[in-house]
Design a protein around this motif. Structure first.
Motif, PDB file in Angstrom:
ATOM      1  N   SER A   1       4.133   0.005   1.721  1.00 56.49           N
ATOM      2  CA  SER A   1       5.397  -0.029   0.962  1.00 56.49           C
ATOM      3  C   SER A   1       6.036   1.347   0.885  1.00 56.49           C
ATOM      4  CB  SER A   1       5.165  -0.578  -0.441  1.00 56.49           C
ATOM      5  OG  SER A   1       4.165   0.192  -1.082  1.00 56.49           O
TER       6      SER A   1
ATOM      7  N   ASP B   1      -3.035   4.629  -2.126  1.00 56.22           N
ATOM      8  CA  ASP B   1      -4.205   3.860  -1.694  1.00 56.22           C
ATOM      9  C   ASP B   1      -5.011   4.584  -0.624  1.00 56.22           C
ATOM     10  OD1 ASP B   1      -3.814   1.208  -3.114  1.00 56.22           O
ATOM     11  OD2 ASP B   1      -1.852   1.509  -2.165  1.00 56.22           O
TER      12      ASP B   1
ATOM     13  N   ASP C   1       3.252  -1.281   9.839  1.00 57.43           N
ATOM     14  CA  ASP C   1       2.338  -2.155   9.100  1.00 57.43           C
ATOM     15  C   ASP C   1       3.063  -2.700   7.874  1.00 57.43           C
ATOM     16  OD1 ASP C   1       0.278  -3.154   7.435  1.00 57.43           O
ATOM     17  OD2 ASP C   1      -1.169  -1.850   8.457  1.00 57.43           O
ATOM     18  N   LYS C   2       3.201  -4.017   7.813  1.00 54.48           N
ATOM     19  CA  LYS C   2       4.013  -4.627   6.741  1.00 54.48           C
ATOM     20  C   LYS C   2       3.435  -4.393   5.350  1.00 54.48           C
ATOM     21  CE  LYS C   2       6.534  -8.096   9.305  1.00 54.48           C
ATOM     22  NZ  LYS C   2       5.903  -7.950  10.647  1.00 54.48           N
ATOM     23  N   ARG C   3       2.134  -4.090   5.279  1.00 57.76           N
ATOM     24  CA  ARG C   3       1.520  -3.874   3.961  1.00 57.76           C
ATOM     25  C   ARG C   3       1.929  -2.539   3.348  1.00 57.76           C
ATOM     26  NH1 ARG C   3      -4.465  -4.447   6.034  1.00 57.76           N
ATOM     27  NH2 ARG C   3      -3.445  -3.262   7.671  1.00 57.76           N
TER      28      ARG C   3
ATOM     29  N   ASN D   1      -4.886  -1.739  14.476  1.00 61.12           N
ATOM     30  CA  ASN D   1      -4.153  -1.414  13.253  1.00 61.12           C
ATOM     31  C   ASN D   1      -4.814  -0.172  12.642  1.00 61.12           C
ATOM     32  OD1 ASN D   1      -4.022  -1.500  10.191  1.00 61.12           O
ATOM     33  ND2 ASN D   1      -2.427  -2.948  10.761  1.00 61.12           N
TER      34      ASN D   1
ATOM     35  N   ASP E   1      -6.498  -0.609   9.047  1.00 59.90           N
ATOM     36  CA  ASP E   1      -7.755  -1.374   9.107  1.00 59.90           C
ATOM     37  C   ASP E   1      -8.866  -0.534   9.729  1.00 59.90           C
ATOM     38  OD1 ASP E   1      -6.519  -3.532   7.979  1.00 59.90           O
ATOM     39  OD2 ASP E   1      -6.150  -4.579   9.882  1.00 59.90           O
TER      40      ASP E   1
ATOM     41  N   MET F   1       0.845  -1.206   0.000  1.00 63.07           N
ATOM     42  CA  MET F   1       0.000   0.000   0.000  1.00 63.07           C
ATOM     43  C   MET F   1       0.868   1.239   0.000  1.00 63.07           C
ATOM     44  SD  MET F   1      -2.978  -0.734   2.768  1.00 63.07           S
ATOM     45  CE  MET F   1      -4.135   0.516   2.262  1.00 63.07           C
TER      46      MET F   1
END
Ligand code: AMP
Ligand code: GLY
Length: 412
Positions: free
Chosen positions: A26, A62, A22-24, A301, A304, A1
């Motif tokens: 980028s 995003d 948050d690993k998502r 998170n 989320d 993301m």
């Protein structure tokens, strides 16, 4: 993301640090960011709305999160939505609840939201007549955005006359002072509650305390905030019930009635008096330095949580049981006149706090001050005392010319 965060304070640094976990994620762009955000993402130095929209399209962003009020009032959310870009924040129409104190006071009065008794004035002579008979102290507020400086507590009629003249005739805050709100003075302590909105309901965070005045013991001029603590130590379950019944719920009803269905943050600035909680103001955004302590304690998170709100879903916020303290180091002279451009040294000695820059810029070989509030140090502990010791121990080795901070943050 890919994420875009609009703003350049320690609040935006705190959001960046939280999202970085948050690993998502980028890549994070910051417009226009500071010395912290440069190390965790990429600073982008245009900040007009159209450039930001173009950046979001070109970079396939995003999610965009907006920190400060000005872009919200100027319609950044509306512009992004028109282009099907995901953005968390109030639309321009909702941001009027912060951008116009006259409008927000009328909103509070219409929906029986507990607030100080007040009148709105558009005419100079009517305001001057009104303060002749009012009891003192009384509070005079420029209706528009005045960088947090447009509120004066007047002790007598002379001060009231001078204030009205400065706001309405001299226009020291430009158009912000064309309209005034004059209201009764409330005595108590202040609490900030920030809530997430999913377009239908509001979900409040734990209460936070903002240390607003420049000097120890809440003395001196109002600032953007010299430190914060959460959860607000004075707050009781009775206060929470009073807030929910007399402020939160009627606000939700008012927003629905007026079709102000935004997905973003709303901030309740409260005064807790012997007669209960009163709403002083809405801000349609996260607070600074409240965000620094809330992000340190928020267990959800963040992406989320925001995504659920954007989808209109309910959320359940979870905060750690720990205590958090944020200490703001600033340029001597802030909030009035101060100099910048001084090298900040001793940064490698920070051990137990999270260092979040605000008015600080990365130069090729050093970091220099570039604003009034230079940096925040944030720590948590089982007690406020423990968190307090961490931030004060870490502040000691940090040096720059004319550095200043309060010594009573988190002490109560
Ligand atoms: P506002 O921007 O309306 O929140 O006002 C800025 C600050 O002025 C608040 O955080 C309070 O410290 C103070 N203030 C505002 N309204 C009142 C009031 N009615 N009584 C006492 N203090 C107030
Ligand atoms: N800390 C108060 C504000 O962000 O306006």
């Amino acid at each position: 993301m890919k994420i875009l965060i609009v703003g350049n304070g320690a609040r935006e640094s705190a959001l960046g640090v939280k999202l970085q976990q948050d690993k998502r994620v980028s890549k994070i762009f910051f417009a226009h960011g500071n010395a912290t955000t440069e190390t965790i993402g990429q600073n982008y130095y245009e900040d007009d709305i159209i450039s930001l929209r173009n950046l979001a399209i070109q970079e396939n962003i995003d999610l965009t999160i907006v920190g400060p009020e000005a872009p919200l009032v100027n319609g950044i959310v509306d512009e992004f939505r028109k282009n099907d870009l995901q953005i968390f924040g109030a639309t321009a129409r909702c941001a009027e609840l912060e951008g116009s104190k006259a409008y927000s006071k009328k909103f509070m009065q219409t929906y029986n939201i507990k607030t100080a008794k007040a009148e709105v004035f558009d005419a100079y002579h009517e305001a001057m007549d009104y303060v002749k008979t009012h009891s003192y102290p009384l509070v005079i507020k420029a209706s528009g955005l005045a960088g947090g400086k447009g509120v004066v507590v007047c002790e007598d009629i002379l001060e009231a006359n001078a204030t009205i003249h400065k706001f309405m005739i001299d226009r020291i805050y430009g158009d912000a002072g064309i309209q005034l709100v004059i209201e009764e003075y409330l005595v108590g302590y202040e609490v900030s509650i920030i809530a997430f909105s999913n377009g239908k309901k509001l979900f409040p965070c734990i209460p936070a305390k903002d240390y607003k005045k420049a000097g120890n013991g809440e003395k001196g001029p109002n600032t953007g905030g010299m430190g914060s603590a959460a959860p607000s130590p004075e707050w009781t379950p009775e206060n929470q019930a009073d807030f929910e019944k007399n402020i939160l719920e009627p606000t939700i009803a008012g927003l629905q009635d007026k079709n102000l269905n935004f997905r973003g943050f709303i901030f309740f600035g409260l005064m807790v008096t012997p007669k209960g909680c009163y709403l002083l103001e809405y801000n349609m955004r996260l607070g600074d330095p409240e965000t620094q302590v809330l992000m340190a304690l928020l267990e959800n998170n963040l992406i989320d949580t925001i995504t659920s709100c954007l989808n209109g879903e309910d959320i359940q916020l979870k905060f750690s049981d720990k205590k958090a303290v944020c200490l703001v180091m600033c340029s001597g002279g802030y909030p009035q006149n101060y100099e910048t451009g001084f090298e900040i040294r001793g940064l490698d000695k920070v051990e137990n706090s999270t260092l979040l820059f605000a008015g600080a810029t990365q130069e090729p070989k050093k970091i220099v001050t570039s604003g009034g509030r230079v940096l925040s140090l944030v720590a948590t502990g089982d007690t406020f005392d423990e968190a307090r010791k961490k931030v004060y121990n870490d502040a000691l080795p940090i040096k720059f010319d004319y550095a200043y901070y309060r010594t009573d943050i988190g002490k109560f």
